[in-house]
Design a protein around this motif. Structure first.
Motif, PDB file in Angstrom:
ATOM      1  N   ALA A  92       0.858  -1.187   0.000  1.00  0.00           N
ATOM      2  CA  ALA A  92       0.000   0.000   0.000  1.00  0.00           C
ATOM      3  C   ALA A  92       0.893   1.236   0.000  1.00  0.00           C
ATOM      4  O   ALA A  92       1.825   1.329   0.804  1.00  0.00           O
ATOM      5  CB  ALA A  92      -0.909   0.002   1.229  1.00  0.00           C
ATOM      6  N   ARG A 106      -4.551   2.711  -1.286  1.00  0.00           N
ATOM      7  CA  ARG A 106      -4.055   2.689  -2.659  1.00  0.00           C
ATOM      8  C   ARG A 106      -2.814   1.801  -2.734  1.00  0.00           C
ATOM      9  O   ARG A 106      -1.907   1.924  -1.908  1.00  0.00           O
ATOM     10  CB  ARG A 106      -3.739   4.110  -3.136  1.00  0.00           C
ATOM     11  CG  ARG A 106      -4.991   4.964  -3.302  1.00  0.00           C
ATOM     12  CD  ARG A 106      -4.683   6.377  -3.760  1.00  0.00           C
ATOM     13  NE  ARG A 106      -5.923   7.150  -3.898  1.00  0.00           N
ATOM     14  CZ  ARG A 106      -6.566   7.729  -2.895  1.00  0.00           C
ATOM     15  NH1 ARG A 106      -6.082   7.653  -1.664  1.00  0.00           N
ATOM     16  NH2 ARG A 106      -7.687   8.394  -3.097  1.00  0.00           N
ATOM     17  N   LEU A 107      -2.780   0.945  -3.731  1.00  0.00           N
ATOM     18  CA  LEU A 107      -1.667   0.014  -3.909  1.00  0.00           C
ATOM     19  C   LEU A 107      -0.642   0.573  -4.888  1.00  0.00           C
ATOM     20  O   LEU A 107      -0.980   1.352  -5.776  1.00  0.00           O
ATOM     21  CB  LEU A 107      -2.186  -1.324  -4.449  1.00  0.00           C
ATOM     22  CG  LEU A 107      -3.191  -2.096  -3.596  1.00  0.00           C
ATOM     23  CD1 LEU A 107      -3.599  -3.362  -4.326  1.00  0.00           C
ATOM     24  CD2 LEU A 107      -2.621  -2.419  -2.226  1.00  0.00           C
ATOM     25  N   THR A 120      -3.327  -6.759  -7.465  1.00  0.00           N
ATOM     26  CA  THR A 120      -4.418  -5.801  -7.530  1.00  0.00           C
ATOM     27  C   THR A 120      -5.237  -5.760  -6.246  1.00  0.00           C
ATOM     28  O   THR A 120      -5.102  -6.621  -5.367  1.00  0.00           O
ATOM     29  CB  THR A 120      -5.372  -6.135  -8.690  1.00  0.00           C
ATOM     30  OG1 THR A 120      -6.104  -7.332  -8.368  1.00  0.00           O
ATOM     31  CG2 THR A 120      -4.606  -6.342  -9.983  1.00  0.00           C
ATOM     32  N   ALA A 121      -6.114  -4.763  -6.190  1.00  0.00           N
ATOM     33  CA  ALA A 121      -7.022  -4.627  -5.056  1.00  0.00           C
ATOM     34  C   ALA A 121      -7.957  -5.829  -4.968  1.00  0.00           C
ATOM     35  O   ALA A 121      -8.404  -6.204  -3.876  1.00  0.00           O
ATOM     36  CB  ALA A 121      -7.834  -3.341  -5.195  1.00  0.00           C
ATOM     37  N   ALA A 169     -13.159  -3.460  -3.718  1.00  0.00           N
ATOM     38  CA  ALA A 169     -12.233  -2.859  -4.679  1.00  0.00           C
ATOM     39  C   ALA A 169     -12.944  -1.744  -5.430  1.00  0.00           C
ATOM     40  O   ALA A 169     -14.011  -1.960  -6.007  1.00  0.00           O
ATOM     41  CB  ALA A 169     -11.720  -3.918  -5.649  1.00  0.00           C
ATOM     42  N   TYR A 173      -6.368  -0.723  -8.265  1.00  0.00           N
ATOM     43  CA  TYR A 173      -5.329  -0.366  -7.303  1.00  0.00           C
ATOM     44  C   TYR A 173      -5.863   0.429  -6.107  1.00  0.00           C
ATOM     45  O   TYR A 173      -5.081   1.004  -5.357  1.00  0.00           O
ATOM     46  CB  TYR A 173      -4.220   0.431  -8.017  1.00  0.00           C
ATOM     47  CG  TYR A 173      -3.591  -0.357  -9.136  1.00  0.00           C
ATOM     48  CD1 TYR A 173      -2.709  -1.403  -8.868  1.00  0.00           C
ATOM     49  CD2 TYR A 173      -3.915  -0.094 -10.460  1.00  0.00           C
ATOM     50  CE1 TYR A 173      -2.153  -2.153  -9.892  1.00  0.00           C
ATOM     51  CE2 TYR A 173      -3.366  -0.835 -11.499  1.00  0.00           C
ATOM     52  CZ  TYR A 173      -2.484  -1.869 -11.204  1.00  0.00           C
ATOM     53  OH  TYR A 173      -1.933  -2.616 -12.219  1.00  0.00           O
ATOM     54  N   THR A 174      -7.178   0.423  -5.923  1.00  0.00           N
ATOM     55  CA  THR A 174      -7.777   1.140  -4.796  1.00  0.00           C
ATOM     56  C   THR A 174      -8.863   0.272  -4.157  1.00  0.00           C
ATOM     57  O   THR A 174      -9.655  -0.344  -4.868  1.00  0.00           O
ATOM     58  CB  THR A 174      -8.423   2.467  -5.260  1.00  0.00           C
ATOM     59  OG1 THR A 174      -7.492   3.178  -6.067  1.00  0.00           O
ATOM     60  CG2 THR A 174      -8.812   3.323  -4.060  1.00  0.00           C
ATOM     61  N   PHE A 175      -8.878   0.212  -2.843  1.00  0.00           N
ATOM     62  CA  PHE A 175      -9.956  -0.501  -2.161  1.00  0.00           C
ATOM     63  C   PHE A 175     -10.345   0.243  -0.889  1.00  0.00           C
ATOM     64  O   PHE A 175      -9.553   0.999  -0.325  1.00  0.00           O
ATOM     65  CB  PHE A 175      -9.575  -1.954  -1.850  1.00  0.00           C
ATOM     66  CG  PHE A 175      -8.456  -2.135  -0.858  1.00  0.00           C
ATOM     67  CD1 PHE A 175      -8.703  -2.312   0.498  1.00  0.00           C
ATOM     68  CD2 PHE A 175      -7.137  -2.154  -1.294  1.00  0.00           C
ATOM     69  CE1 PHE A 175      -7.665  -2.501   1.408  1.00  0.00           C
ATOM     70  CE2 PHE A 175      -6.085  -2.333  -0.388  1.00  0.00           C
ATOM     71  CZ  PHE A 175      -6.355  -2.504   0.972  1.00  0.00           C
TER      72      PHE A 175
END
Length: 542
Positions: A92, A106-107, A120-121, A169, A173-175
């Motif tokens: 993250a 955010r990853l 991925t998320a 998710a 790239y965001t969860f």
């Protein structure tokens, strides 16, 4: 990680709630720090003894350091705890919250699995859902419940679907994560190895066989190359690791040597670079002969024996209290072990969460007073010379555990006339029997998942997946739940007093890290939980 006060961390976070809190940036450096002028060896390989064959490398099916030591090397988590005890970004890059209850993560977009596919998320969401899957039956199934993730309890029970878990998710790239209540130390909880993401694609494709070398996919600096059961596990450089340019070690081997003497002998023969531990019989002489190779540091953990509270005669509190009072912890810590361990009279290690808790009255008694009280309690429970208490003392194969078990049985025999039969089994078998309730007393211990009393209190609450002592006290449960909301010391003390009085376990000593480490191995840092990352190391020319 230094021991810090979780309450102070939470207050610091809460003070930022008027604005969005950003914790973590992609510019954080993870590079191995090599002192100027250091000449590196041509062969960058490390051999570590892991002590036992891991139960699994499936993060959702394990619970002990034996497994997590390797998982910690093969997988990156969302965050990690740095050497200063601060939470820093890993997979993250940042996280945001306005109320410590609703979070957005955010990853890093350059993170890849060892097969070259993107992390991925959706992998994170899948991993959290799988941790709670009743069909998987994770020993850490309660972890997200303890962290108050929305609907976690119902998902674990199977009364709600995995899609109803409080994680979603938003894009690749965001969860977002939703909690049932504000949790000030929520980020700290995410640093535990059980929270590492796994590849949804690979797990769905191969099922339980995903951990076999030919299918295994990791996210960390190393990937699984070879696994010879009861002998060794080998990891090699993961070329797709996002921080591969800052990794020096090319190969790491984990041995499954249960014998501390064999561990030491192979270390002295140059076949091992880091031992799992140091044999008690050799500790003093090794410290004198190889002072620069003997490494000892405090460990945030407690060593204890679990009592089967659901099995007679241990359902009688007087029996449990007698067993607890009759042992001389000073002898075990100073004479049997003698490596810096400290006697403890509650199951919380000293300094946990930055708190200094009041100890039980019997901690200040003489050992003679404790034994006298233990005899009276056992007599009241109906046990005497003509009707001695008999039970089996179960421990996993390791010399140190055997010595402690022998010492305990001798003390109980001498002080109370108890006949304790010693039984040792492989670690996997011990765990299996423990969770099936097939034991009287069993050796166990707990290393803090994060720096808070809650990591200990939670596992003794009713119906917790890791409550294998079958202890249940509704008043204790309620106080723990309320205290965890505010990190309240007074509430923690009440909970501690209750469980100490009930004596579901027998606390013996606080743990230490003690290892032999070759002088040519640089970058080794053993944190207070006992973990150390191979990716931080380098081999000096020698």
């Amino acid at each position: 990680m230094k021991i810090k006060n979780i309450k102070n961390r939470a207050i610091k976070q809460l003070s930022c709630l008027a604005a969005i809190t950003l914790a973590g940036v992609v510019t954080v450096s993870h590079a191995v720090i090599i002192p100027p002028g250091t000449q590196l060896a041509e062969k960058q390989e490390v051999v570590r003894n892991n002590g036992s064959e891991p139960v699994s490398l499936d993060v959702h099916k394990v619970e002990s350091d034996t497994d997590f030591n390797i998982i910690y090397d093969f997988f990156d988590n969302l965050v990690y705890t740095d050497k200063q005890g601060n939470i820093a970004p890993l997979l993250a890059t940042s996280w945001e919250t306005q109320d410590n209850q609703n979070w957005v993560f955010r990853l890093r977009q350059d993170a890849k699995w060892s097969d070259g596919s993107s992390i991925t998320a959706h992998d994170v969401v899948f991993s959290w859902q799988r941790l709670l899957d009743p069909a998987v039956g994770s020993p850490y199934g309660n972890y997200l419940i303890d962290a108050a993730v929305m609907n976690a309890k119902d998902v674990l029970k199977g009364t709600k679907s995995a899609n109803e878990l409080g994680i979603k998710a938003l894009d690749n790239y965001t969860f977002e994560v939703k909690l049932d209540k504000p949790i000030g130390d929520f980020i700290q909880r995410l640093a535990h190895p059980v929270m590492v993401p796994v590849s949804e694609k690979v797990v769905r494709k191969y099922g339980d066989k995903w951990i076999q070398p030919e299918h295994f996919v990791s996210s960390g600096a190393f990937k699984l190359s070879e696994w010879i059961v009861n002998e060794k596990i080998v990891g090699i450089r993961n070329p797709y690791y996002w921080d591969n340019k800052n990794v020096v070690i090319n190969k790491v081997t984990y041995l499954a040597l249960e014998s501390a003497k064999s561990d030491l002998n192979r270390y002295l023969a140059g076949e091992i670079d880091i031992t799992l531990t140091i044999p008690q019989d050799s500790f003093a002489s090794l410290k004198k002969k190889y002072p620069e190779q003997v490494h000892v540091s405090p460990r945030l953990g407690a060593y204890y024996y679990e009592i089967n509270n659901g099995k007679a005669p241990f359902t009688d509190i007087r029996v449990r209290q007698a067993l607890n009072l009759a042992i001389d912890r000073d002898i075990i810590a100073d004479k049997v072990l003698g490596q810096g361990q400290k006697p403890i009279y509650t199951f919380l290690p000293p300094g946990i969460g930055g708190f200094d808790f009041k100890q039980p009255d019997f901690a200040d008694w003489t050992q003679e007073q404790r034994v006298e009280k233990a005899r009276a309690l056992l007599k009241e429970a109906g046990f005497n010379q003509n009707n001695p208490l008999k039970f089996t003392l179960l421990y996993n194969t390791l010399e140190a555990h055997k010595k402690v078990a022998i010492a305990l049985s001798s003390m109980w025999k001498k002080n109370l006339g108890i006949e304790a039969t010693l039984q040792n089994q492989e670690w996997k078998v011990v765990l299996d029997n423990k969770y099936q309730g097939k034991y009287d007393l069993v050796r166990y211990g707990w290393i803090a998942d994060y720096d808070s009393p809650m990591t200990y209190f939670n596992i003794f609450t009713t119906d917790h997946t890791q409550n294998s002592s079958y202890y249940s006290n509704k008043q204790f449960d309620e106080i723990v739940m309320e205290s965890g909301k505010t990190n309240d010391k007074a509430g923690y003390q009440k909970a501690l007093d209750i469980i100490t009085e009930d004596t579901p376990i027998i606390p013996i000593y606080s743990a230490v890290n003690h290892k032999m480490i070759k002088p040519y191995l640089g970058g080794v840092y053993v944190d207070p939980r006992g973990y150390y990352l191979t990716k931080d190391m380098y081999v000096i020319k020698h």
